[in-house]
Design an enzyme around this catalytic site. Structure first.
Site, PDB file in Angstrom:
ATOM      1  N   ASP A 326       0.866  -1.181   0.000  1.00  0.00           N
ATOM      2  CA  ASP A 326       0.000   0.000   0.000  1.00  0.00           C
ATOM      3  C   ASP A 326       0.901   1.229   0.000  1.00  0.00           C
ATOM      4  O   ASP A 326       2.014   1.164  -0.504  1.00  0.00           O
ATOM      5  CB  ASP A 326      -0.958  -0.033   1.193  1.00  0.00           C
ATOM      6  N   HIS A 349       2.269   1.893  -3.186  1.00  0.00           N
ATOM      7  CA  HIS A 349       1.344   2.835  -3.818  1.00  0.00           C
ATOM      8  C   HIS A 349       1.839   4.274  -3.728  1.00  0.00           C
ATOM      9  O   HIS A 349       1.051   5.208  -3.819  1.00  0.00           O
ATOM     10  CB  HIS A 349      -0.038   2.720  -3.181  1.00  0.00           C
TER      11      HIS A 349
END
Length: 518
Positions: A326, A349
């Site tokens: 993430d 991310h």
């Protein structure tokens, strides 16, 4: 008769004195001349001896002083030799800064064999260290400690405690340990001057969590913008570590290491890997420093943020490597004065502010600088994401000198963020202003710039400078920059041209009232 007697007695004493004087002279002559010392030499001798030799006698002719020679002193007996293994003096009792303030978990019953539950030993070591200012808890190298959910908590602990982690701490995979689900695994709460440092590892063994419920987690909606044509998205999670009892892990996943309500927090040197959810979280903290730290999880492990900041200020993160599934760094509401520099990010991310304003909440973020970052094969680069219907503001943001390599979307503002399959359209929004992107360079695989701002509250004061983003040609559908309700200025030509950015300010703009503003 009396007179005769007195004269006779006087005569006899005189004769005796003369005989005695003759005897003394004879004895002194036998001693030789060496006894005749000058007055100064005698004084020097007195000083050397350090004490007087008593009263002096004068010769009948008023000659030199004759000191009395002191008797030789008996030599001092040698000190007794201590027996082997027995100290000559008992050790002093009391605090010793080198020893008494150090608490090794092995001394409190920890086994470190990777199988025995060492949670109680860690609790006991913390209870002892908590009472001593500037104490140190030692988690030694070459041991693997199985530790369940634990809170190292204040607020009555002394300040400046050091948690020296050189061994490995592993999380239990027995589902019963976690009950219906916990939000934290290793939790440091309400402390002042807490430091976690060392060369050790915190291993959350998260694959059993990821495999059990990968589809129950919210998804990152930026993935809907990514359309790789070569089917490179990996849907397969790594093989899980089986649960100790074969039971399913709870849906609520813990953060590996969290600090809550603490001041002057430092994390350095350690590695956190395979966390069930976030690797490292700071919540309601003031004065945070993170450096030379590593976070590592597979790129497809769900919701495994590297570092998560919530309601924290005066934060410095530098010289850190973050690889996760993430956001490498997630900056949430209530954060201000955050400085991130010299960070390696990927996979993951990217670095995100948000998501903010979920369920109509107010979000306030200000004074954030992200500088000198390298991103490799991340889904996003630098990103701001907010929900429709939110309140508050994001302002004073600088993204500078960001090097991207095969990043799908390097620059993103998304005010329509939704981690569900469908979200309701709403007019309220978190206000975005004073955001600068400079020296963002490298390669992208999908879209270079995506700026989607609110219809009712457009983004204002955006600045783009020295943007140079080139596509990776092979195997991808590529898209042009996208802007919606975005106002600002270009300080230099961009590559590719971001012609969709509207110069200046919007003709009409909603002014937030006191309830909405930060």
């Amino acid at each position: 008769m009396k007179g005769f007697s007195f004269r006779s007695l006087t005569f006899m004493l005189l004769i005796a004195f003369l005989v005695w004087s003759s005897y003394i002279e004879t004895c002194n002559a036998r001693r030789g001349k060496h006894w005749r010392q000058s007055r100064s030499a005698s004084a020097s001798l007195y000083k050397k001896k350090g004490k007087s030799h008593g009263s002096s006698h004068h010769s009948s002719n008023g000659g030199s002083v004759k000191p009395k020679t002191p008797p030789p002193r008996a030599p001092s007996p040698p000190p007794p030799v201590p027996k082997k293994g027995i100290p000559s003096k008992p050790p002093k009792k009391g605090n010793n800064n080198d020893h008494a303030a150090t608490f090794n978990v092995l001394d409190f019953g920890a086994k470190g064999d990777g199988a025995t539950d060492d949670t109680k030993a860690f609790q006991a070591a913390w209870a002892a260290a908590c009472k001593v200012e500037a104490s140190t808890i030692i988690v030694p190298s070459h041991y693997e400690f199985l530790v369940g959910p634990i809170s190292f908590s204040g607020p009555y602990c002394k300040k400046n405690i050091v948690f020296q982690l050189d061994g490995t701490i592993i999380a239990p995979t027995n589902s019963r340990v976690w009950g219906s689900g916990l939000l934290q695994w290793l939790d440091f709460t309400k402390l002042v001057g807490i430091t976690v440092q060392g060369e050790g590892i915190i291993d959350g063994r998260g694959s059993v969590w990821w495999q059990d419920s990968p589809h129950q987690d919210p998804f990152d909606d930026e993935e809907t913008l990514i359309v790789p044509s070569n089917n490179t998205v990996d849907e397969n999670l790594p093989a899980p570590i089986s649960s100790s009892l074969g039971g399913k892990m709870p849906s609520t996943k813990p953060t590996a290491l969290r600090f809550y309500g603490s001041f002057d927090v430092t994390v350095t040197g350690i590695t956190i890997q395979n966390s069930p959810q976030c690797h490292l979280k700071f919540d309601n903290c003031i004065g945070v420093t993170v450096f030379s730290m590593h976070a590592s999880s597979p790129g497809n492990s769900p919701n495994t943020d590297g570092i998560h900041l919530q309601s924290s200020r005066d934060v410095l993160i530098h010289n850190t490597d973050l690889a996760c599934g993430d956001d490498c760094i997630s900056i949430q509401t209530g954060c201000s004065n955050v400085y991130v520099r010299d960070v390696n990010c990927g996979p993951g991310h990217g670095i995100s502010i948000g998501s903010l304003g979920k369920d109509g909440t107010k979000a306030c973020v200000s004074n954030v600088t992200v500088r000198n970052v390298i991103m490799r094969k991340t889904t996003n680069g630098v990103r701001i994401k907010t929900w429709q219907g939110g309140l508050g503001s994001v302002q004073g943001i600088l993204f500078s000198n960001i090097q991207v390599s095969e990043v799908q979307i390097p620059i993103i503002i998304d005010q329509f963020y939704c981690d569900r399959r469908k979200c309701k359209n709403q007019t309220a929004a978190v206000a975005l202003s004073g955001i600068t992107y400079e020296k963002i360079r490298g390669t992208y695989t999908v879209k270079p710039v995506y700026l989607a701002c609110s219809d009712s509250l457009p983004c204002t004061g955006l600045t783009l400078d020295s943007i140079k983003l080139e596509p990776m040609q092979e195997g991808y559908h590529l898209y042009d920059p996208f802007c919606w309700q975005t106002f600002g200025e270009l300080l230099s030509p961009t590559l590719p041209p971001v012609s969709c950015l509207q110069l200046g300010k919007p003709a009409s703009n909603h002014i937030q009232n006191g309830h909405e503003a930060c």
